[in-house]
Design an enzyme around this catalytic site. Structure first.
Site, short mmCIF file in Angstrom:
data_model
loop_
_atom_site.label_atom_id
_atom_site.label_comp_id
_atom_site.label_asym_id
_atom_site.label_seq_id
_atom_site.Cartn_x
_atom_site.Cartn_y
_atom_site.Cartn_z
N ILE A 29 25.18 -30.42 -69.08
CA ILE A 29 24.85 -29.06 -69.49
C ILE A 29 24.64 -28.15 -68.29
O ILE A 29 25.03 -26.97 -68.30
CB ILE A 29 23.62 -29.03 -70.42
CG1 ILE A 29 23.44 -27.62 -71.00
CG2 ILE A 29 22.37 -29.50 -69.70
CD1 ILE A 29 22.37 -27.55 -72.08
N SER A 53 24.88 -37.69 -68.92
CA SER A 53 23.51 -37.85 -69.42
C SER A 53 23.19 -36.83 -70.50
O SER A 53 22.46 -37.13 -71.45
CB SER A 53 22.51 -37.71 -68.26
OG SER A 53 22.64 -38.79 -67.35
N TRP A 84 23.86 -37.90 -73.91
CA TRP A 84 22.96 -38.94 -74.42
C TRP A 84 21.59 -38.38 -74.83
O TRP A 84 20.79 -39.11 -75.40
CB TRP A 84 22.75 -40.01 -73.36
CG TRP A 84 23.94 -40.93 -73.19
CD1 TRP A 84 25.25 -40.59 -73.29
CD2 TRP A 84 23.91 -42.32 -72.88
NE1 TRP A 84 26.05 -41.68 -73.06
CE2 TRP A 84 25.25 -42.76 -72.80
CE3 TRP A 84 22.89 -43.22 -72.65
CZ2 TRP A 84 25.59 -44.08 -72.50
CZ3 TRP A 84 23.23 -44.54 -72.34
CH2 TRP A 84 24.57 -44.95 -72.28
N ALA A 85 21.34 -37.12 -74.53
CA ALA A 85 20.02 -36.54 -74.82
C ALA A 85 19.76 -36.55 -76.32
O ALA A 85 20.60 -36.13 -77.11
CB ALA A 85 19.94 -35.11 -74.28
N GLY A 106 16.19 -35.94 -78.11
CA GLY A 106 15.16 -35.14 -78.77
C GLY A 106 15.53 -33.71 -79.05
O GLY A 106 15.42 -33.24 -80.19
N GLU A 139 7.00 -32.86 -79.79
CA GLU A 139 7.12 -34.10 -79.03
C GLU A 139 5.90 -34.27 -78.14
O GLU A 139 5.03 -33.39 -78.07
CB GLU A 139 8.42 -34.11 -78.22
CG GLU A 139 9.66 -34.09 -79.10
CD GLU A 139 10.95 -34.21 -78.32
OE1 GLU A 139 10.89 -34.42 -77.09
OE2 GLU A 139 12.02 -34.09 -78.93
N ASP A 164 24.60 -39.64 -57.05
CA ASP A 164 25.64 -39.14 -56.14
C ASP A 164 25.27 -37.82 -55.47
O ASP A 164 25.43 -37.66 -54.25
CB ASP A 164 26.96 -38.96 -56.90
CG ASP A 164 27.47 -40.26 -57.49
OD1 ASP A 164 27.12 -41.33 -56.97
OD2 ASP A 164 28.23 -40.20 -58.48
N HIS A 188 10.72 -43.73 -69.54
CA HIS A 188 10.46 -43.39 -70.94
C HIS A 188 9.72 -44.56 -71.59
O HIS A 188 10.11 -45.72 -71.42
CB HIS A 188 11.76 -43.11 -71.68
CG HIS A 188 11.56 -42.32 -72.94
ND1 HIS A 188 11.02 -42.89 -74.07
CD2 HIS A 188 11.82 -41.03 -73.23
CE1 HIS A 188 10.96 -41.96 -75.02
NE2 HIS A 188 11.42 -40.82 -74.53
N ARG A 237 4.27 -38.71 -70.99
CA ARG A 237 5.10 -39.90 -70.91
C ARG A 237 4.58 -40.95 -69.93
O ARG A 237 4.66 -42.15 -70.20
CB ARG A 237 6.53 -39.51 -70.49
CG ARG A 237 7.35 -38.93 -71.61
CD ARG A 237 8.71 -38.54 -71.13
NE ARG A 237 9.53 -38.08 -72.24
CZ ARG A 237 10.70 -37.48 -72.11
NH1 ARG A 237 11.20 -37.28 -70.90
NH2 ARG A 237 11.39 -37.10 -73.16
N HIS A 257 14.25 -43.32 -66.89
CA HIS A 257 14.73 -42.22 -67.73
C HIS A 257 15.17 -40.98 -66.96
O HIS A 257 16.21 -40.42 -67.25
CB HIS A 257 13.63 -41.84 -68.72
CG HIS A 257 14.03 -40.82 -69.74
ND1 HIS A 257 15.08 -41.01 -70.61
CD2 HIS A 257 13.50 -39.60 -70.04
CE1 HIS A 257 15.19 -39.96 -71.40
NE2 HIS A 257 14.25 -39.08 -71.07
N GLU A 305 19.52 -32.66 -63.25
CA GLU A 305 18.64 -33.74 -62.82
C GLU A 305 18.72 -34.04 -61.35
O GLU A 305 17.76 -34.56 -60.76
CB GLU A 305 18.93 -35.01 -63.63
CG GLU A 305 17.90 -36.10 -63.43
CD GLU A 305 18.07 -37.28 -64.36
OE1 GLU A 305 17.40 -38.31 -64.15
OE2 GLU A 305 18.88 -37.19 -65.31
N ARG A 360 7.88 -35.10 -66.16
CA ARG A 360 8.59 -34.10 -66.95
C ARG A 360 8.09 -34.05 -68.39
O ARG A 360 7.94 -35.08 -69.04
CB ARG A 360 10.10 -34.39 -66.96
CG ARG A 360 10.90 -33.39 -67.78
CD ARG A 360 12.39 -33.57 -67.61
NE ARG A 360 12.88 -34.80 -68.19
CZ ARG A 360 13.17 -34.96 -69.49
NH1 ARG A 360 12.96 -33.97 -70.35
NH2 ARG A 360 13.66 -36.11 -69.93
N SER A 408 14.52 -31.03 -70.07
CA SER A 408 15.65 -31.28 -69.16
C SER A 408 16.86 -30.45 -69.52
O SER A 408 17.50 -29.85 -68.64
CB SER A 408 16.01 -32.76 -69.14
OG SER A 408 16.36 -33.22 -70.43
#
Length: 503
Positions: free
Chosen positions: A16, A45, A48-49, A51, A115, A215, A236, A280, A335, A359, A370, A375
């Site tokens: 994103i 990533s 895969w998010a 929430g 959350e 990277d 996480h 967290r 995470h 990230e 976080r 994110s």
């Protein structure tokens, strides 16, 4: 001089943050090249998010307070101001008006979720698979956008620098033809935006996709850019307890799921007044302690309509043979990297013409820990800011670095064996709990490992070798930062200090 690929703005990565940077730069009239080693969309990533994405719901001060509190006091208040002040406009502009993301609704408005460590319901979501509903239409939109080229399955090997400025990156494939190169293909740009994601591949268990090898952090550091807060690696608390984990979103606990140890006892009220909705880092350490003491921790989803509220997660459980009605075994899992390439409010790094977002960047928003579902928001806000700030510079074509075309094949199993060693070291010495002696051991091993990899780097373009190099460099940065920071804060916990429920 040979003609090489050029662009006004080179974006490395396609989550994103990278997509937002590409969009903003293209809106400003720039010619944008996106180089990503992912073969979309599942290898990013962002996809895969689970929430969702935090919003302000008209109260930015409330969100700011929650971010600062979750950060264990380490977040930069000015950076948090940037995030919360831009949040509503960025979400409305890109996700609602431009991409028409089908966020879940309730009645006449959005179905906002709550959350961990959030004081109110403010999370926009699509079931528990928000990332793919954001990223996939975003990539499709950019495909049709004039001025944006996306080169998939194309890895950046090194940044190209000249007299203190970044002029682009050396790629392992020609972004125009897709042909691989044994000597590297330099892509020159007026500005380069790193959006390469996280470091999950440095650990044996992670919620990140394969290829999250740090990277951007490593390339920037090797080029001389500043890296900050690398010790803050977030784990996480509720990933499926298996060698091949999957994430159980904090939204599940937000809806009422409970954590129980092997004796069936609900234990989180003993660790924090917010119980399952504590920050967290607190929940992750509590889960680890209870697993060690009793043998297992499960997520009890019986207080909610799990299949009805989270059909995607229920389907994942069923496909993996997990009987969620009996409780889902969970354990902490790597995470998110809260630190990274140090950047300002527009994503500028300490090297001229280099930007970093998402990230791999350290904006100062997350501090030592976080807050859930920030994110995607941070990636969106800083991606838009960096993309706009990165425009207006002509590509500087300089004499490129060139890899030697010598024996492109690595010794059999070289990268695999070294990665196994690296992950073992990170798990054992640079994990959820750390000590001075363990961190010294980690640094020693990682320095030797980097030396072994350096013996091959610059003689071939094997992607797994460069990923190993980047992982070793980033792991060493994390271990060094953790060794230098003697104070426990957030997700950086020094085990030689007295155990405390809040730390």
């Amino acid at each position: 001089m040979t003609e090489y690929p050029t662009a006004d703005v080179l974006v490395v990565g396609s989550g994103i943050a990278g997509c937002a940077a590409a969009l903003a730069a293209a809106r400003d009239g720039a010619d944008v090249l996106v180089a990503t080693k992912a073969e979309r969309p599942e290898q990013t990533s962002s996809d895969w998010a689970q929430g969702g994405i935090a919003t302000t719901r008209g109260d930015p001060e409330s969100l700011k307070a929650d971010i600062l509190d979750a950060s264990d006091g380490e977040a930069d208040p000015e950076a948090v101001d940037v995030l919360v002040e831009d949040a509503a406009d960025a979400v409305e502009d890109v996700l609602v008006d431009t991409l028409d993301v089908p966020f879940d609704e309730a009645g006449d408005g959005f179905d906002f979720a709550r959350e961990a460590a959030h004081s109110e319901e403010r999370i926009l979501h699509v079931d528990a698979s928000t990332g793919q509903h954001v990223l996939r239409p975003f990539l499709s939109f950019l495909d049709e956008r004039d001025g944006v080229r996306i080169a998939e399955d194309t890895a950046a090997l090194d940044l190209i620098t000249d007299e203190g400025r970044v002029c682009g990156a050396l790629l392992d494939r020609d972004p125009e033809t897709g042909e691989s190169s044994t000597t590297g293909v330099p892509a020159f740009a007026g500005s380069t935006v790193l959006a390469t994601g996280g470091i999950g591949s440095l650990y044996r268990r992670s919620t990140n996709p394969a290829g999250a090898t740090g990277d951007g952090v490593a390339m920037a550091a090797l080029a001389g850019a500043d890296v900050e807060d690398a010790e803050y690696v977030q784990f996480h608390p509720t990933a499926y307890d298996d060698a091949d984990p999957f994430l159980l979103s904090e939204a599940v606990r937000g809806e009422g799921a409970l954590l129980r140890n092997a004796d069936g006892e609900r234990f989180m009220p003993d660790y924090h007044e917010a119980a399952e909705l504590a920050p967290r880092d607190v929940v992750a350490r509590a889960v680890a302690r209870e697993r060690a003491a009793t043998g297992e921790v499960t997520l009890d989803v019986s207080p909610l309509d799990f299949a009805g509220d989270f059909p995607d997660l229920a389907a994942t459980c069923e496909s993996r043979g997990v009987d969620w009605e009996s409780g889902i075994p969970v354990a902490p899992c790597e995470h998110f990297l809260c630190g990274g390439v140090d950047v300002d409010s527009e994503g500028r790094a300490s090297l001229d013409r280099l930007f970093a977002v998402g990230e791999c960047a350290r904006t100062g928003v997350h501090g030592a820990n976080r807050l859930a579902s920030t994110s995607l928001l941070e990636g969106l806000v800083w991606g838009l800011r960096a993309g706009e700030a990165a425009t207006g510079r002509d590509p500087a074509v300089v004499e490129p670095p060139e890899l030697l075309d010598r024996d492109p094949d690595l010794p059999a199993g070289f990268a695999e064996e070294k990665f196994h060693r690296l992950r073992r070291v990170m798990d054992e010495y640079v994990g959820l709990r750390r000590s001075e002696s363990d961190l010294k051991r980690a640094q020693s091993v990682l320095r030797r490992l980097k030396g072994e990899v350096d013996a091959y780097v610059r003689t071939r373009t094997a992607r797994d070798l460069y990923e190993l190099r980047n992982a070793a460099v980033t792991g060493l940065l994390v271990a060094r930062a953790a060794g230098e920071n003697e104070q426990s804060a957030g997700c950086h916990y020094r085990a030689e200090e007295p155990v405390d429920a809040g730390h």
